[in-house]
Each structure stands twice: as C-alpha cells, then as structure tokens.
Design an enzyme around this catalytic site. Structure first.
Site, mmCIF file in Angstrom:
data_model
loop_
_atom_site.group_PDB
_atom_site.id
_atom_site.type_symbol
_atom_site.label_atom_id
_atom_site.label_comp_id
_atom_site.label_asym_id
_atom_site.label_seq_id
_atom_site.Cartn_x
_atom_site.Cartn_y
_atom_site.Cartn_z
ATOM 1 N N GLY A 34 32.767 79.687 41.346
ATOM 2 C CA GLY A 34 32.526 80.091 42.732
ATOM 3 C C GLY A 34 32.617 78.885 43.662
ATOM 4 N N HIS A 35 31.942 77.804 43.264
ATOM 5 C CA HIS A 35 32.026 76.558 44.040
ATOM 6 C C HIS A 35 33.466 76.038 44.065
ATOM 7 C CE1 HIS A 35 27.728 76.338 42.444
ATOM 8 N NE2 HIS A 35 27.543 76.321 43.753
ATOM 9 N N SER A 184 24.576 79.755 39.745
ATOM 10 C CA SER A 184 23.956 78.706 38.923
ATOM 11 C C SER A 184 22.774 79.278 38.143
ATOM 12 C CB SER A 184 23.488 77.558 39.817
ATOM 13 O OG SER A 184 24.561 77.086 40.606
HETATM 14 P P1 AMP Z 1 24.676 77.143 45.808
HETATM 15 O O1 AMP Z 1 25.057 75.890 45.062
HETATM 16 O O2 AMP Z 1 24.231 78.252 44.935
HETATM 17 O O3 AMP Z 1 23.761 76.874 46.977
HETATM 18 O O4 AMP Z 1 26.013 77.671 46.442
HETATM 19 C C1 AMP Z 1 26.826 76.837 47.231
HETATM 20 C C2 AMP Z 1 27.864 77.684 47.900
HETATM 21 O O5 AMP Z 1 28.648 78.350 46.905
HETATM 22 C C3 AMP Z 1 27.244 78.787 48.765
HETATM 23 O O6 AMP Z 1 27.997 78.906 49.960
HETATM 24 C C4 AMP Z 1 27.379 80.005 47.900
HETATM 25 O O7 AMP Z 1 27.462 81.209 48.636
HETATM 26 C C5 AMP Z 1 28.676 79.723 47.185
HETATM 27 N N1 AMP Z 1 28.763 80.514 45.967
HETATM 28 C C6 AMP Z 1 27.818 80.650 45.005
HETATM 29 N N2 AMP Z 1 28.216 81.527 44.063
HETATM 30 C C7 AMP Z 1 29.437 81.969 44.443
HETATM 31 C C8 AMP Z 1 30.371 82.899 43.896
HETATM 32 N N3 AMP Z 1 30.123 83.559 42.765
HETATM 33 N N4 AMP Z 1 31.526 83.127 44.579
HETATM 34 C C9 AMP Z 1 31.772 82.460 45.725
HETATM 35 N N5 AMP Z 1 30.943 81.574 46.288
HETATM 36 C C10 AMP Z 1 29.786 81.325 45.664
#
Ligand code: AMP
Length: 281
Positions: A34-35, A184
């Site tokens: 996703g990241h 995560s």
């Molecule tokens: P986090 O590290 O969980 O704070 O996420 C960092 C960024 O990655 C945020 O903008 C999330 O929305 C995005 N993100 C997390 N999971 C996904 C996913 N499965 N698909 C797309 N973007 C994601």
C-alpha cells in the site's frame, strides 16, 4: 536514498536545492505494498520524492496500541530504496514535538463521526502531525491512501483551512488477493483471524451489490454489512456506516455519492475498510 534525515536542520539542508515538484509520502513505517503504491504515484508525478517514517504517538488513543505498533527501520529503508525514493525523514519524537510543544490542530465536523468517534483524539493527532510535516517539507503534493478515507478528508480540510499549499492526493486501496486491505496492523492477526479478516471486504461488497441492485435505504445497506460480518464468529463489530455529505452524517437514503465504511476487531487488532458508492456507476 542518501542517508536518513533525522533532524529539522538536516531536512531543510537536504531540501534546499532539490528539483521540483516535490512529492511527500507520510508513513508510520512497517512499509507494505500500500505504501509502495503511494511512492510509485509520487515518483510518476514529481521530480523529487520524500518518504517520512514517524510513528506518531499523538494519534494513538490507546498507549498499548502505540507500544506494540510494528517497527523495523532497516526493512523500511530497503523498501524505500527499491522504490527509488530520493529522501527519507525518520525523526525522533522530540524533533517533531519540540520541548514545550503545546498546540493541537483540531478539525471540525468531518473529523467527528466514525474513526473520530471510535478513537477519541486520533484525528487531532493526525491533523497536528501532518500540519507539521507539511510545513517542514513544503511539498507540492502529498499522497495518502483511500484505505483511510476519513483521514484524507480530515487532511484536505486541515490543509485548506490552514492555507497550506500542498495538494492532497488520494490513492486507491491496495489489497491482498483475498480482498483484505493491506495494513501494518495485519501482522498482529493470528492465523485464524487472518483467515477471517476478508469478511470486511465481503461485507462492503455485499452492501455495494445491494446498492447496485437499486437499494437506497441506509438502514438496509448497513444491515447487509452487519449480516455478512455476523457470518464470522471471530469478527467483533465496532461500527458499520453509510455516510455522506460534507459532515459524513449517517444517511437515511443514499441519493448521491456515499461512503460505506466499517471497523471490526479480531482479538486485539482493529481493522478498517471502506468503499465509495459514486453516482452513475
Ligand atoms: P500508515 O503507515 O498506516 O500511517 O499509512 C501511511 C499511508 O499509507 C496512509 O496515507 C495510508 O492511508 C496509506 N495506506 C495504508 N494502507 C494502505 C493500502 N492498503 N492501500 C493504499 N494506501 C494505504
């Protein structure tokens, strides 16, 4: 990547003469596909790309959740390197929240329901850290995942209201082959919980199918999600929602675009997912 930037001063110096536009991908690390998709979009759009890795204590409404949030910087740096990112900013907490820090960015109506109601203080923490990162980095664009749909709305509101010129770009949710949205937190799922977790996606698809078949009652669409979730004994419902409008209020009738969203617990792990119902599709 030329070495991890740890301080505001290092960041400022590294950014001084980089080619523009600059694209920012804020993350909390434990990087997954996703990241990666956000990084790839930034690379396609921008001349220079920067990823931030910062597990933001202020956005965790439960101390235990913050403590056990997965962290592995070595692994994250390998991912960032593979994606051809130019700069990484991974500061310690004191470099984001300076001694005596005493300001909260608190977004209004859009931050109140759903995740805002379920996780008191969460969006204050998000809006505050993203405002700081936007100010420190000064990027032309920043990339966020649609997986956290309400977060995108909160950040857009914050940036507009605080006159921060960074454009907020939402990217599609990346999923496992069985439909589970990458997160995560998935690493915390026990094997049986992991096997059950695609029920979030199935619930969203069940409601979407009803809507496509002409169902416009908010209650019936919420019920479709609840029924699907009830098939999974390990899934404990936090909320299901069919919301719309600028305040993201629960809808009686779905007449225009709407957001289906839900939050479900498996043991100690809380997962969220959503689906947009758009006009005309
Ligand atoms: P986090 O590290 O969980 O704070 O996420 C960092 C960024 O990655 C945020 O903008 C999330 O929305 C995005 N993100 C997390 N999971 C996904 C996913 N499965 N698909 C797309 N973007 C994601």
């Amino acid at each position: 990547v030329t070495g991890v930037l740890r301080t505001r001063a290092e960041l400022r110096d590294a950014l001084a003469a980089v080619p523009r536009p600059l694209g920012l991908v804020p993350t909390m690390g434990w990087l997954h596909d996703g990241h990666r998709s956000l990084m790839q979009r930034a690379r396609a759009d921008d001349a220079t790309t920067i990823v931030t890795i910062f597990v933001n204590p202020r956005q965790f409404n439960e101390a235990a959740d913050y403590q056990r949030y997965p962290r592995n910087e070595t692994r994250d740096l390998a991912v960032v390197e593979e994606e051809g990112i130019d700069l990484v900013f991974a500061p310690p907490v004191e470099e984001i929240y300076l001694p005596g820090f005493d300001t909260t960015v608190s977004v209004g109506a859009v931050a109140r329901p759903l995740e805002g109601a379920a996780r008191p203080g969460h969006f204050d923490g998000v809006a505050t850290v993203v405002a700081i990162l936007f100010d420190l980095v000064g990027a032309e664009r920043a990339y966020f995942g649609q997986k956290d749909a309400q977060q995108v709305m909160v950040i857009r509101q914050m940036a507009r209201d605080l006159a921060i010129p960074t454009e907020v770009i939402a990217c599609p949710t990346v999923r496992e082959p069985d439909g589970l949205a990458l997160s995560s937190r998935n690493v915390h799922l026990q094997a049986e919980e992991r096997a059950a977790a695609p029920v979030l996606r199935r619930a969203l698809l069940a409601a979407t199918a009803r809507w496509e078949a002409g169902e416009r009652s908010g209650d019936r669409l919420r019920e479709a999600m609840r029924e699907t979730l009830a098939e999974e004994p390990l899934a404990r419902l936090d909320y299901v929602s069919v919301a719309g409008g600028t305040t993201r209020a629960e809808l009686d009738r779905v007449e225009g675009p709407a957001l289906l969203s839900l939050a479900v617990r498996f043991g100690d792990t809380r997962l969220i997912d959503n689906e947009v119902l758009s006009d005309g599709s």
